[in-house]
Design a protein around this motif. Structure first.
Motif, short mmCIF file in Angstrom:
data_model
loop_
_atom_site.label_atom_id
_atom_site.label_comp_id
_atom_site.label_asym_id
_atom_site.label_seq_id
_atom_site.Cartn_x
_atom_site.Cartn_y
_atom_site.Cartn_z
N LEU A 136 4.55 -29.75 -23.80
CA LEU A 136 4.37 -28.30 -24.11
C LEU A 136 4.47 -27.83 -25.55
CD1 LEU A 136 3.55 -25.70 -22.58
CD2 LEU A 136 6.18 -25.41 -22.11
N LEU A 137 3.61 -27.40 -25.95
CA LEU A 137 3.76 -27.00 -27.53
C LEU A 137 3.73 -25.43 -27.63
CD1 LEU A 137 3.80 -28.18 -30.37
CD2 LEU A 137 1.23 -27.89 -30.47
N LEU A 138 4.88 -24.99 -27.88
CA LEU A 138 4.92 -23.52 -28.10
C LEU A 138 4.78 -23.02 -29.37
CD1 LEU A 138 8.72 -23.25 -26.22
CD2 LEU A 138 6.23 -22.98 -25.15
N CYS B 285 -1.12 -41.10 -30.20
CA CYS B 285 -0.07 -41.62 -29.20
C CYS B 285 -0.28 -41.56 -27.79
CB CYS B 285 1.40 -41.32 -29.41
SG CYS B 285 2.17 -41.46 -30.87
N GLY B 286 -1.49 -41.03 -27.36
CA GLY B 286 -2.07 -40.73 -26.15
C GLY B 286 -1.28 -39.81 -25.21
N ILE B 287 -0.70 -38.68 -26.13
CA ILE B 287 -0.02 -37.61 -25.50
C ILE B 287 -0.80 -36.43 -25.07
CG2 ILE B 287 2.00 -35.91 -25.74
CD1 ILE B 287 3.21 -38.14 -27.49
N HIS B 288 -0.78 -36.02 -23.86
CA HIS B 288 -1.43 -34.91 -23.43
C HIS B 288 -0.63 -33.36 -23.83
CE1 HIS B 288 -3.99 -37.62 -21.31
NE2 HIS B 288 -3.01 -37.88 -20.59
N VAL B 289 -1.40 -32.47 -24.40
CA VAL B 289 -0.99 -31.53 -24.96
C VAL B 289 -1.28 -30.13 -24.51
CG1 VAL B 289 -0.55 -29.96 -27.30
CG2 VAL B 289 -0.58 -32.55 -27.39
N THR B 290 -0.41 -29.34 -23.91
CA THR B 290 -0.55 -28.22 -23.39
C THR B 290 -0.17 -27.23 -24.41
OG1 THR B 290 -0.65 -28.47 -21.07
CG2 THR B 290 -0.24 -26.38 -21.79
N ALA B 291 -0.86 -26.16 -25.14
CA ALA B 291 -0.34 -25.44 -26.18
C ALA B 291 -0.41 -24.09 -25.63
CB ALA B 291 -1.26 -25.36 -27.48
N VAL B 292 0.75 -23.22 -26.20
CA VAL B 292 0.93 -21.85 -25.74
C VAL B 292 0.90 -21.22 -27.13
CG1 VAL B 292 2.61 -20.08 -25.07
CG2 VAL B 292 2.35 -22.42 -23.76
N LEU B 293 -0.18 -20.11 -27.28
CA LEU B 293 -0.54 -19.42 -28.63
C LEU B 293 0.77 -18.59 -28.97
CD1 LEU B 293 -3.96 -18.21 -27.92
CD2 LEU B 293 -3.39 -20.22 -29.26
N SER B 294 0.84 -18.47 -30.46
CA SER B 294 1.88 -17.75 -30.83
C SER B 294 1.62 -16.02 -30.60
CB SER B 294 1.76 -17.71 -32.52
OG SER B 294 2.45 -16.66 -33.08
N THR C 144 5.98 -17.20 -18.74
CA THR C 144 6.90 -16.80 -17.41
C THR C 144 6.32 -17.58 -16.32
OG1 THR C 144 5.37 -14.83 -17.07
CG2 THR C 144 7.69 -14.48 -18.25
N GLU C 145 5.31 -18.09 -16.30
CA GLU C 145 4.54 -18.70 -15.13
C GLU C 145 4.64 -20.34 -15.43
OE1 GLU C 145 0.44 -17.56 -14.40
OE2 GLU C 145 0.82 -15.65 -15.45
N LEU C 146 5.11 -20.70 -16.51
CA LEU C 146 5.09 -22.24 -16.87
C LEU C 146 6.46 -22.88 -16.22
CD1 LEU C 146 3.89 -22.32 -20.31
CD2 LEU C 146 2.85 -23.33 -18.29
N SER C 147 6.25 -23.97 -15.68
CA SER C 147 7.56 -24.70 -15.31
C SER C 147 7.83 -26.04 -16.26
CB SER C 147 7.36 -25.41 -13.78
OG SER C 147 8.56 -26.35 -13.65
N VAL C 148 8.97 -26.01 -16.97
CA VAL C 148 9.15 -27.01 -17.74
C VAL C 148 9.49 -28.34 -17.18
CG1 VAL C 148 10.42 -25.47 -19.55
CG2 VAL C 148 11.69 -26.51 -17.79
N GLN C 149 9.66 -28.39 -16.11
CA GLN C 149 9.68 -29.71 -15.30
C GLN C 149 8.39 -30.37 -15.27
OE1 GLN C 149 12.86 -30.66 -14.46
NE2 GLN C 149 13.63 -28.59 -15.12
N TYR D 255 6.58 -30.86 -17.53
CA TYR D 255 6.31 -31.71 -19.20
C TYR D 255 7.46 -32.70 -19.55
CZ TYR D 255 2.98 -27.96 -19.14
OH TYR D 255 1.88 -27.14 -18.71
N SER D 256 7.01 -33.64 -20.13
CA SER D 256 8.24 -34.61 -20.56
C SER D 256 8.86 -33.98 -21.82
CB SER D 256 7.39 -36.04 -20.95
OG SER D 256 6.62 -36.44 -20.15
#
Length: 403
Positions: free
Chosen positions: A23-25, A49-58, A89-94, A96-97
């Motif tokens: 998760l990229l903030l 590295c084959g990492i999947h990225v979910t990005a949250v905008l500034s 507020t809707e994201l769960s850090v669990q 994401y690695s």
């Protein structure tokens, strides 16, 4: 969608990180060229590295339509999913690695007001001073970071005093690779600007640093006081179309002694690089035009800009040091080494919290990596497949998730 970016033959190049979800903030995709320069190398490393990225905008701009610009499309293809900052507020850090704070000027007090969950890695930014009663130690106690990668001494000192693992890499943009065909095109276009003096500034600061007196341009610098330049030798340029298009047009109208060709609104990084490569001197209150000038061995003078003085002083210190542009690339490579090591540690730590399935009592895999069972998890979004994927991945399976 989560496409399979790498073949099985390339698995070893992923450093064991293939399939991780990050998760990229606070990612800046508004179209500022400096933001693109510093963020693209990070996204490319995730992809490699084959990492999947979910990005949250500034949360920098209020209007949603301004938070993602067409000028940042180079970065969009490196991201699996992009969300507005209101979704935090809707994201769960669990799910994401790892949680990573994107490069940029970090206003941590404002960030802490919105996000108090963990942030594992702070990658390639500068901590800007905020209100006097701001408690950085308390914020970091909530975020529990595993690694800080900063780009200048001020931020390095703040974090080191609090005892967190820290590395000063310089700016990640030192690792940016331009598209050579586009760069050469712009060099041919700007060949007539050879030996000109460049001034990069921004609408919010232009009146503080530029004044016109007859046929001279006076500049208010950060370290060298006021400097006067012949107006005919100057090119005034911008590196953020979103912010600067209006003021530069108004400035041009107020100062008819400038000719039209003396104003350049850079729309791409390659355009910016070409312009700088042909100049004799770069004056700037923006960080990344200075980095590009440093890359090409140009004379660079930093203009005064109080709001981001921390990172501009860091740029001055970088240019005053004996470090070369080649060394800066090596520092960026070291920063990515540390990031990968930290990601592996976070992955292993998460694995230890899950009951082992294909592991022995001493927590070693019962088979070699090549013999490990392989699982492919397929499902629709929000169907619960993330939990299934994490279960198999943490249980010793080599796992790929398609959603």
């Amino acid at each position: 969608p989560y496409p399979s970016r790498l073949s099985f033959a390339e698995y070893d190049d992923c450093h064991g990180l293939r399939g991780m979800k990050v998760l990229l903030l606070e990612i800046h995709l508004e179209g500022n060229l400096g933001d693109e320069m510093e963020t693209t190398p990070l996204l490319q490393e995730f992809q490699r590295c084959g990492i999947h990225v979910t990005a949250v905008l500034s949360h920098w701009l209020e209007k949603p339509e301004l938070r993602i610009g067409g000028g940042s499309v180079r970065e969009h293809s490196l991201i699996d999913a992009i969300y507005p900052h209101s979704i935090t507020t809707e994201l769960s850090v669990q799910d994401y690695s790892a949680v990573v704070l994107a490069p940029g000027p970090w206003r941590l007090c404002s960030l802490h007001a919105m996000w108090t969950h963990r942030i594992d890695i702070f990658m390639g930014g500068s901590i800007l001073p905020e209100q006097p009663n701001y408690n950085l130690s308390a914020c970091l106690g909530d975020w529990i970071p595993s690694l800080f990668v900063v780009r200048e001494p001020y931020s390095m000192g703040l974090v080191e005093r609090l005892g967190f693992p820290t590395y000063m890499s310089g700016d990640l943009s030192h690792g940016f690779q331009p598209v050579n065909s586009t760069l050469n095109y712009w060099k041919s276009v700007y060949s007539k600007f050879d030996e000109r003096i460049l001034i990069f500034t921004r609408g919010s600061n232009a009146e503080n640093v530029i004044s016109i007196h007859g046929w001279n341009v006076e500049l208010n610098t950060l370290m060298d006081g006021t400097i006067s330049l012949p107006l005919s030798h100057v090119i005034i340029a911008t590196s953020s179309p979103l912010e600067d298009s209006t003021w530069i047009q108004e400035f041009q109208q107020r100062n008819p002694r400038f000719r039209e060709h003396q104003f350049v609104q850079c729309q791409s990084i390659e355009q910016l690089w070409a312009l700088v490569s042909l100049s004799t001197h770069v004056y700037t209150d923006r960080y990344h035009p200075g980095v590009v000038g440093y890359h090409f061995g140009k004379n660079v003078t930093v203009l005064s800009y109080k709001e981001e003085e921390t990172k501009l002083v860091g740029l001055v210190q970088l240019m005053a040091s004996e470090s070369s542009a080649v060394n800066q690339k090596e520092h960026s490579a070291k920063a990515f080494d540390l990031m990968r090591d930290t990601l592996r540690h976070l992955r292993d730590r998460a694995t230890e919290r899950v009951p082992p399935v294909y592991r022995t009592k001493d927590n070693n895999p019962t088979t070699s990596p090549g013999e490990q069972p392989y699982a492919i998890v397929v499902g629709l979004p929000k169907s619960g497949t993330t939990s299934i994927y994490q279960y198999f991945s943490c249980s010793g399976f080599r796992t790929t998730h398609y959603c």
